[in-house]
Scaffold this motif. Structure first.
Motif, PDB file in Angstrom:
ATOM      1  N   MET A   1       4.674  -8.153  -7.705  1.00  0.00           N
ATOM      2  CA  MET A   1       4.517  -7.054  -6.749  1.00  0.00           C
ATOM      3  C   MET A   1       4.030  -7.612  -5.411  1.00  0.00           C
ATOM      4  N   THR A   2       4.692  -7.199  -4.339  1.00  0.00           N
ATOM      5  CA  THR A   2       4.317  -7.676  -3.015  1.00  0.00           C
ATOM      6  C   THR A   2       3.094  -6.931  -2.497  1.00  0.00           C
ATOM      7  N   VAL A   3       2.327  -7.629  -1.642  1.00  0.00           N
ATOM      8  CA  VAL A   3       1.133  -7.062  -1.037  1.00  0.00           C
ATOM      9  C   VAL A   3       1.405  -6.695   0.419  1.00  0.00           C
ATOM     10  N   SER A   4       2.059  -7.596   1.140  1.00  0.00           N
ATOM     11  CA  SER A   4       2.327  -7.373   2.560  1.00  0.00           C
ATOM     12  C   SER A   4       3.239  -6.159   2.736  1.00  0.00           C
ATOM     13  N   TYR A   5       3.025  -5.454   3.830  1.00  0.00           N
ATOM     14  CA  TYR A   5       3.709  -4.167   3.994  1.00  0.00           C
ATOM     15  C   TYR A   5       4.021  -3.922   5.470  1.00  0.00           C
ATOM     16  N   ALA A   6       5.259  -3.513   5.747  1.00  0.00           N
ATOM     17  CA  ALA A   6       5.686  -3.165   7.109  1.00  0.00           C
ATOM     18  C   ALA A   6       6.182  -1.727   7.114  1.00  0.00           C
ATOM     19  N   GLU A   7       6.075  -1.094   8.264  1.00  0.00           N
ATOM     20  CA  GLU A   7       6.510   0.297   8.392  1.00  0.00           C
ATOM     21  C   GLU A   7       7.383   0.435   9.639  1.00  0.00           C
ATOM     22  N   ASN A   8       8.362   1.321   9.567  1.00  0.00           N
ATOM     23  CA  ASN A   8       9.228   1.593  10.709  1.00  0.00           C
ATOM     24  C   ASN A   8       8.484   2.527  11.654  1.00  0.00           C
ATOM     25  N   ALA A   9       8.168   2.046  12.862  1.00  0.00           N
ATOM     26  CA  ALA A   9       7.341   2.819  13.804  1.00  0.00           C
ATOM     27  C   ALA A   9       8.179   3.293  14.983  1.00  0.00           C
ATOM     28  N   ALA A  10       7.869   4.490  15.463  1.00  0.00           N
ATOM     29  CA  ALA A  10       8.508   5.040  16.661  1.00  0.00           C
ATOM     30  C   ALA A  10       7.721   4.575  17.883  1.00  0.00           C
ATOM     31  N   LEU A  11       8.368   3.833  18.781  1.00  0.00           N
ATOM     32  CA  LEU A  11       7.696   3.219  19.926  1.00  0.00           C
ATOM     33  C   LEU A  11       8.338   3.686  21.226  1.00  0.00           C
ATOM     34  N   THR A  12       7.587   3.512  22.309  1.00  0.00           N
ATOM     35  CA  THR A  12       8.082   3.840  23.644  1.00  0.00           C
ATOM     36  C   THR A  12       7.880   2.629  24.547  1.00  0.00           C
TER      37      THR A  12
END
Length: 420
Positions: free
Chosen positions: A1-12
């Motif tokens: 099981m992976t620990v590191s985590y990324a999320e798709n963020a809405a940026l300007t």
């Protein structure tokens, strides 16, 4: 099981105003992803490029960095984030980290999060600690191991972690005395004799000694040193915070303009717009108050209570006692409603209702209307935990749905705030 985590963020984009989505790392385990650790050192981690003008800049979100080799946890606090937001974000990510680690890896150091300003601050702290660790390793490389004592009584575990220095060291002697203290009076006497232990230098020394104890396998000793460090932090109270911690923001007096909505101190990032505050003041019944909370979710955030109170105090300073009384009356009514609408049980039912709604727009809209807590930071944190727990159980579908709900609810709230 992976620990590191990324999320798709809405940026300007800060240059051209283009809105775009980008992958942003929120949790990094350096043993699992040494490539991301190297990106941090090279100042490349969480850099994003605008698809329109090509500007490359930091994403600017929160990030928790776990360095199990150094037994350290760092948190990159977003710029201008309020103190309560920093605390909530760090706790949420720490919850995900601990839940992703096996039982034997859940060591006491995980609770000692070092908060820094943005990724640049974490990078400086990492490089500084790496240099210190290298210096200690070089110093130990020239030391011969001490012979085992087979006949003399074994020293207490805490003393075993503190070998005698080459030259007399009063501060190390004081640490030994703190660990051996059997009463509060003895503890205070030691601190009076060596006041450096009460400041940043003492905090750093205790952290280094705890690291050395872990490296030598003396985990009981490291835990004892950590407990002394925490006790000293509590004792400091309102004094200077330990190295790496962010002090609370100081409030500055605000100029009074005699308006119906008294201004807030300029250093406090306002959560409530004048429109939201106006809706609160126009509420003449509990029904009106509930409607104001649905249209302006910021009213349901705990920190809104402090801002409303600040406006009441500003009204008193202006000599407008009648306005201050009106603000306080609505503040108290809103506090009672907030407790009812945002409690843990209500939040749990709200999340369950949201999940059952699936992709049906009418059901989703009904869920928000019934449970306005879904548009608060508490719901964002709950959905984050749901995504993390679902990934731990291998339920990737539910994890993805939880992430999608977070983004959708965030966009709904931004839309409401934009209308304000």
């Amino acid at each position: 099981m992976t620990v590191s985590y990324a999320e798709n963020a809405a940026l300007t984009c800060p240059a051209c105003g283009e809105r775009f989505d980008a992958e942003v790392w929120m949790l990094v385990d350096t043993t699992e992803r040494p490539d991301l650790m190297q990106q941090l050192r090279d100042e490349r981690l969480n850099l994003v490029s605008c698809p329109r003008c090509g500007l490359t800049s930091p994403a600017g979100g929160p990030l928790l960095l776990h360095d199990p080799g150094a037994r350290r946890v760092y948190f990159a606090a977003p710029a201008d984030a309020a103190e309560h937001e920093v605390r909530e974000q760090a706790q949420a990510l720490l919850y995900v980290l601990v839940g992703s680690l096996p039982e034997e890896a859940r060591l006491p150091y995980l609770g000692d999060v070092q908060v820094e300003q943005e990724l640049a601050g974490v990078r400086r702290a990492v490089l500084r600690n790496e240099r210190k660790a290298l210096s200690r390793a070089r110093a130990r490389a020239g030391e011969a191991p001490e012979p085992a004592q087979t006949h003399a009584p074994a020293p207490p575990p805490a003393e075993a972690a503190l070998p005698p220095p080459a030259e007399p060291s009063p501060i190390l002697d004081a640490v030994r005395a703190l660990l051996a203290a059997s009463s509060l009076e003895e503890f205070e006497t030691v601190l009076e004799s060596e006041p450096r232990l009460s400041g940043p230098a003492g905090d750093t020394l205790l952290a280094d000694l705890a690291d050395a104890a872990y490296a030598q396998g003396e985990r009981d000793v490291a835990q004892a040193l950590g407990e002394v460090r925490l006790l000293l932090r509590d004792r400091r109270g309102q004094g200077e915070p330990p190295v790496g911690e962010t002090p609370p923001l100081a409030a500055t007096p605000a100029p009074l303009e005699g308006s119906a909505a008294p201004p807030l101190p300029p250093q406090a990032a306002p959560l409530l717009s004048d429109t939201a505050f106006g809706a609160l003041m126009r509420a003449d019944s509990l029904g009106d108050l509930a409607e104001a909370a649905r249209e302006h979710p910021a009213l349901l955030e705990p920190s809104a209570d402090d801002e409303i109170g600040a406006r009441a105090e500003a009204a008193i300073d202006e000599g407008n006692d009648q306005l201050a009384q009106a603000i306080e009356a609505r503040r108290e009514a809103l506090a009672d409603m907030r407790a009812e609408l945002t409690g843990e049980t209500t939040l749990m039912h709200a999340i369950q209702t949201l999940v059952r709604a699936g992709d049906h727009e009418e059901a989703l809209a009904e869920a928000i209307s019934t449970y306005p807590v879904l548009l608060t930071d508490a719901a964002q944190e709950a959905l984050f935990r749901l995504a993390a727990e679902s990934r731990t159980r291998g339920d990737d579908a539910l994890a993805e749905r939880a992430v999608e709900y977070r983004e959708w609810l965030r966009s709904v709230r931004e839309g409401l705030e934009g209308d304000s």
